[in-house]
Design a protein around this motif. Structure first.
Motif, PDB file in Angstrom:
ATOM      1  N   TRP A  16     -24.831  51.591  30.796  1.00 60.10           N
ATOM      2  CA  TRP A  16     -24.227  50.753  31.814  1.00 60.10           C
ATOM      3  C   TRP A  16     -22.890  51.357  32.228  1.00 60.10           C
ATOM      4  O   TRP A  16     -21.978  51.493  31.426  1.00 60.10           O
ATOM      5  N   LEU A  57     -24.065  52.526  46.570  1.00 57.43           N
ATOM      6  CA  LEU A  57     -24.872  52.324  45.373  1.00 57.43           C
ATOM      7  C   LEU A  57     -25.399  50.898  45.364  1.00 57.43           C
ATOM      8  O   LEU A  57     -24.719  49.974  45.813  1.00 57.43           O
ATOM      9  N   ARG A  58     -26.590  50.726  44.817  1.00 62.16           N
ATOM     10  CA  ARG A  58     -27.197  49.404  44.713  1.00 62.16           C
ATOM     11  C   ARG A  58     -26.983  48.847  43.302  1.00 62.16           C
ATOM     12  O   ARG A  58     -27.252  49.539  42.313  1.00 62.16           O
ATOM     13  N   PRO A  59     -26.498  47.616  43.161  1.00 61.82           N
ATOM     14  CA  PRO A  59     -26.315  47.043  41.827  1.00 61.82           C
ATOM     15  C   PRO A  59     -27.651  46.869  41.106  1.00 61.82           C
ATOM     16  O   PRO A  59     -28.695  46.680  41.742  1.00 61.82           O
ATOM     17  N   ASP A  60     -27.610  46.940  39.784  1.00 65.27           N
ATOM     18  CA  ASP A  60     -28.787  46.653  38.962  1.00 65.27           C
ATOM     19  C   ASP A  60     -28.732  45.249  38.379  1.00 65.27           C
ATOM     20  O   ASP A  60     -29.720  44.792  37.795  1.00 65.27           O
ATOM     21  N   THR A 114     -17.754  53.641  40.283  1.00 63.78           N
ATOM     22  CA  THR A 114     -19.019  52.925  40.474  1.00 63.78           C
ATOM     23  C   THR A 114     -18.802  51.636  41.249  1.00 63.78           C
ATOM     24  O   THR A 114     -19.544  51.324  42.189  1.00 63.78           O
ATOM     25  N   LYS A 174     -24.159  48.011  36.975  1.00 63.21           N
ATOM     26  CA  LYS A 174     -24.835  49.215  37.441  1.00 63.21           C
ATOM     27  C   LYS A 174     -25.163  50.078  36.234  1.00 63.21           C
ATOM     28  O   LYS A 174     -24.288  50.361  35.405  1.00 63.21           O
ATOM     29  N   ARG A 175     -26.430  50.500  36.164  1.00 62.95           N
ATOM     30  CA  ARG A 175     -26.900  51.251  35.004  1.00 62.95           C
ATOM     31  C   ARG A 175     -27.441  52.603  35.437  1.00 62.95           C
ATOM     32  O   ARG A 175     -28.113  52.729  36.461  1.00 62.95           O
ATOM     33  N   TYR A 176     -27.120  53.625  34.639  1.00 66.67           N
ATOM     34  CA  TYR A 176     -27.702  54.950  34.808  1.00 66.67           C
ATOM     35  C   TYR A 176     -28.540  55.235  33.570  1.00 66.67           C
ATOM     36  O   TYR A 176     -27.996  55.498  32.489  1.00 66.67           O
ATOM     37  N   MET A 182     -20.274  50.890  45.061  1.00 65.61           N
ATOM     38  CA  MET A 182     -21.110  49.726  45.358  1.00 65.61           C
ATOM     39  C   MET A 182     -20.488  48.895  46.473  1.00 65.61           C
ATOM     40  O   MET A 182     -21.184  48.401  47.362  1.00 65.61           O
TER      41      MET A 182
END
Length: 307
Positions: free
Chosen positions: A21, A57-60, A48, A15-17, A52
């Motif tokens: 990461w 939250l959606r994984p990247d 995080t 997961k990245r913002y 998820m």
């Protein structure tokens, strides 16, 4: 769900913002029936991962399955079987405790009102009290009760006992253990308190620098690690077949925390059993599995450990 299906399974999850990461290359399996601790420093990716898993939250990158299914797209089959408690413990502060329980009953088809009332009564929390007038510990207990009364197959708890005093912390953990024992739920909880891990957990996942560095049964972790120190002053090469995790130096000499697959029989080494806290702290200091210094034969890795 089959008894062999992990309650949570991640493969190369990330997961990245922006360019940062928050979680990267996360691969782990948590077996059914475990009380698993998620341990790591701030910003390691614990919250995080839990968000998820809860479908918030959606994984990247990579894949994530909870109870054998993807938690994404607000999957109703997963949502109704998972209880999630954020570390902020969101509650309607103007509600009375009984009103919170009725709200839980209306929003959860598997709700057990008898369990909810019994838990609150055992904790000496008045059903007629306003949530906003309760102490921090009591609010945490009410929030956990809401999760437990849902009767989830998997509980995801983000720092459930943070900022509580010693008495409130013990009461909260006792409530958790009692209800999990009665319901058979699996649990994944994040915590900074290693004492909580030793007291109630049988599985541990260690996150550091946004990556999983260790994930396994606590009993196996302790039994597969040893402190070794040379009996004499000469510099000895560590025995073959071990992975050096950490080195500690003192006025009395140096010792190595190593991961082993077979007993160390070289009599030139003193061998001691570490505590779980010592193993966890060593991995947190060490930081990344790619930085580990391997000495001797490569012993490989057990399924479930970080790759």
């Amino acid at each position: 769900m089959s008894d062999n299906t992990p309650v949570l399974e991640a493969v190369d999850l990330g997961k990245r913002y922006g360019r940062t990461w928050a979680l990267q290359d996360c691969t782990l399996k948590i077996p059914r029936g475990r009380i698993a601790a998620l341990v790591g420093p701030n910003a390691a990716g614990k919250s995080t991962l839990l968000r998820m898993a809860a479908g918030l939250l959606r994984p990247d990158a990579g894949t994530l399955r909870v109870l054998g299914q993807s938690p994404m797209h607000n999957n109703a089959n997963v949502v109704k079987r998972v209880g999630y408690l954020d570390q902020e413990r969101p509650l309607y502060k103007s509600f009375r405790v009984m009103e919170m329980l009725r709200f839980g009953e209306k929003t959860n088809p598997s709700w057990n009102m008898e369990t909810a009332k019994d838990s609150v009564t055992q904790l000496d929390i008045p059903l007629g009290a306003r949530v906003g007038n309760l102490s921090g510990g009591q609010q945490a207990q009410v929030a956990l009760t809401l999760c437990l009364a849902k009767q989830p197959e998997l509980l995801l708890l983000d720092e459930p006992a943070s900022e509580l005093d010693a008495v409130a912390r013990e009461d909260l953990l006792r409530l958790l253990m009692q209800q999990v024992s009665e319901s058979g739920s699996s649990v994944l909880l994040s915590t900074h308190a290693l004492g909580d891990v030793s007291a109630i957990c049988d599985y541990v996942v260690i996150l550091s620098h946004s990556r999983v560095v260790l994930s396994d049964d606590i009993e196996y972790i302790v039994e597969s690690h040893r402190f070794i120190s040379a009996l004499h002053e000469e510099d000895l090469t560590p025995p073959p077949g071990v992975t050096v995790i950490d080195e500690q130096r003192s006025a009395r000499g140096s010792s190595l925390l190593v991961r082993v697959e077979l007993p160390i029989t070289d009599t030139r080494w003193r061998v001691e059993r570490p505590t779980l806290d010592e193993v966890v702290m060593a991995y947190l200091r060490e930081g990344s599995p790619g930085a580990r210094r391997r000495v001797g034969d490569d012993t490989g890795s057990r399924e479930g450990e970080a790759r």
